[in-house]
Design a protein around this motif. Sequence first.
Motif, PDB file in Angstrom:
ATOM      1  N   SER A   9      49.082  45.643  52.329  1.00 51.74           N
ATOM      2  CA  SER A   9      48.120  44.888  52.289  1.00 51.74           C
ATOM      3  C   SER A   9      48.231  45.065  50.539  1.00 51.74           C
ATOM      4  O   SER A   9      48.760  44.971  49.725  1.00 51.74           O
ATOM      5  N   SER A  10      47.079  43.920  50.069  1.00 53.78           N
ATOM      6  CA  SER A  10      47.126  43.918  49.020  1.00 53.78           C
ATOM      7  C   SER A  10      45.815  43.670  48.337  1.00 53.78           C
ATOM      8  O   SER A  10      44.893  43.107  48.377  1.00 53.78           O
ATOM      9  N   ALA A  11      46.148  44.788  46.884  1.00 53.88           N
ATOM     10  CA  ALA A  11      44.856  45.081  46.469  1.00 53.88           C
ATOM     11  C   ALA A  11      44.405  43.978  45.288  1.00 53.88           C
ATOM     12  O   ALA A  11      45.813  43.495  44.596  1.00 53.88           O
ATOM     13  N   PRO A  12      43.489  43.442  44.603  1.00 47.92           N
ATOM     14  CA  PRO A  12      43.673  43.035  43.661  1.00 47.92           C
ATOM     15  C   PRO A  12      43.763  43.995  42.266  1.00 47.92           C
ATOM     16  O   PRO A  12      43.840  44.625  42.313  1.00 47.92           O
ATOM     17  N   VAL A  13      44.008  42.092  41.883  1.00 46.92           N
ATOM     18  CA  VAL A  13      44.927  43.069  39.980  1.00 46.92           C
ATOM     19  C   VAL A  13      43.517  43.309  38.658  1.00 46.92           C
ATOM     20  O   VAL A  13      42.532  42.696  39.549  1.00 46.92           O
ATOM     21  N   PRO A  14      44.500  44.536  38.100  1.00 47.33           N
ATOM     22  CA  PRO A  14      42.430  44.138  37.261  1.00 47.33           C
ATOM     23  C   PRO A  14      42.287  43.262  36.329  1.00 47.33           C
ATOM     24  O   PRO A  14      42.983  42.085  36.628  1.00 47.33           O
ATOM     25  N   PRO A  15      40.918  43.113  36.182  1.00 51.39           N
ATOM     26  CA  PRO A  15      40.573  42.223  35.717  1.00 51.39           C
ATOM     27  C   PRO A  15      40.990  41.897  34.454  1.00 51.39           C
ATOM     28  O   PRO A  15      41.663  42.769  33.127  1.00 51.39           O
ATOM     29  N   LEU A  16      40.295  40.622  33.707  1.00 56.78           N
ATOM     30  CA  LEU A  16      40.116  40.194  32.841  1.00 56.78           C
ATOM     31  C   LEU A  16      39.790  41.348  31.207  1.00 56.78           C
ATOM     32  O   LEU A  16      39.141  41.624  32.491  1.00 56.78           O
ATOM     33  N   ALA A  17      40.058  41.155  30.512  1.00 59.38           N
ATOM     34  CA  ALA A  17      39.383  42.078  29.093  1.00 59.38           C
ATOM     35  C   ALA A  17      37.828  41.289  29.129  1.00 59.38           C
ATOM     36  O   ALA A  17      37.859  39.932  29.002  1.00 59.38           O
ATOM     37  N   ALA A  18      36.939  42.024  29.141  1.00 62.03           N
ATOM     38  CA  ALA A  18      35.725  41.590  28.719  1.00 62.03           C
ATOM     39  C   ALA A  18      35.592  40.905  28.052  1.00 62.03           C
ATOM     40  O   ALA A  18      34.693  40.058  28.004  1.00 62.03           O
ATOM     41  N   ARG A  19      36.685  40.913  26.802  1.00 61.33           N
ATOM     42  CA  ARG A  19      36.000  39.412  25.412  1.00 61.33           C
ATOM     43  C   ARG A  19      36.383  38.570  25.948  1.00 61.33           C
ATOM     44  O   ARG A  19      35.454  37.406  26.453  1.00 61.33           O
ATOM     45  N   ALA A  20      37.905  38.580  26.975  1.00 59.48           N
ATOM     46  CA  ALA A  20      37.920  36.946  27.284  1.00 59.48           C
ATOM     47  C   ALA A  20      36.728  36.307  28.613  1.00 59.48           C
ATOM     48  O   ALA A  20      37.310  35.536  29.069  1.00 59.48           O
ATOM     49  N   ARG A  21      35.963  37.160  29.269  1.00 60.08           N
ATOM     50  CA  ARG A  21      35.452  37.178  30.707  1.00 60.08           C
ATOM     51  C   ARG A  21      33.907  36.577  29.894  1.00 60.08           C
ATOM     52  O   ARG A  21      33.336  35.820  30.620  1.00 60.08           O
TER      53      ARG A  21
END
Length: 406
Positions: A9-21
């Motif tokens: 199973s493949s878990a998603p990678v952690p998200p980008l920092a909020a500032r980058a989004r």
Amino acid sequence: MTVAEPALSSAPVPPLAARARAIGGSPVRDILAVTARPEVVNFAGGLPAPELFDAEGVAAAYRAVLAEEPGRALQYATTEGEPALREALAARTRARGLPTGADDILVTTGSQQALSLLATALLEPGDTVLVEEPCYLAAIQVFGFAGARIVPVPGDADGLDPRALDELVARERPKLLYTVPTFQNPTGRTLPAARRAAVAAVAARRGLWIVEDDPYGELRFEGERVPWIASFPGAEDRTVLLGSFSKVMAPGLRLGWLRAPEGLRRACAVAKQAADLHTPTVNQLAAARYLADRDLDAHVARVAAAYRERRDAMLAGLPLALPEGSVWERPRGGMFLWATLPGGHDTTALLPAVVGHDVAYVPGAPFYAGAPDRSTLRLCFVTQTPDRIAEGLRRLRAGLREGARG
């Protein structure tokens, strides 16, 4: 008997920092990507004219450095910058009326990095930063990435209003004011000496850092030089002056610098160590050699003379190119001209029709930290010849008319 292994199973990678989004890219660079075709008359860029670079002089400086001290030129260097270059920069600053020693200078990888280092050294998430309205777009990006709350200072054709600044500093308690007081990007405006003195007085009275960005100041076409804000009483211990070779020598060198009080300069040096260790040694030594062997001021004078001719060509053609009722600034130097179309025109909405006529500008909206004036646009006049400017303005007129018809 072979037993099939269970599928992983493949878990998603952690998200980008909020500032980058939250922080978008540069609309200017997005437009340049669309208008890269050679047939397009591009008034959108903020690039200096490449045919005016002193390519032979720069090449000679590199050849000399690599021939005479290759081991040093290709080696790591100190974070603060090469002593010969820092001393040359300090001498140029002193000659323009601001007492400066080599130890007051930190060499950076372009003045854009200087802005980033200052944001790292000065700003906590949620701190307030004051900027001109409109403002240099990449400064808004830097402060946004730092998590700052960006508040615009209103102004007029002479630049920011010191009385409005005083009221905002009292109410908002900002950490710093960012300003390009000479031939500002995007408007081309220059802040008069009396207003500079008033800004210095506000900073001293209220407690405020001033970041004075001066990439265009040497590109003067007419009038007398106005002293840096840093030279006015009250500003001495709280002004960071940023400079760059990008507009007067070549942007590909990626050489800028900051002049700052000792404590802040040390903090920026530590931030630079974490960012890139130091600015490339060979570029610094080549720039220092160029300053020693060549007359940069004479070169800048030649560039400014060409830019003045191009500015005049744009000013001559604007009355027919823009809709009746438009107004525009008359810059005394720099690279940009700022125009406002009459009410009801949205320069962002008009741009596709204009690009369809093989000409481009930058809509004014992205340069606003507050509510944008969507009737504004920025024109860069330095990368086109006068004949090409005239042709581009003819195309601009046709594109604006088509866009207005919808």
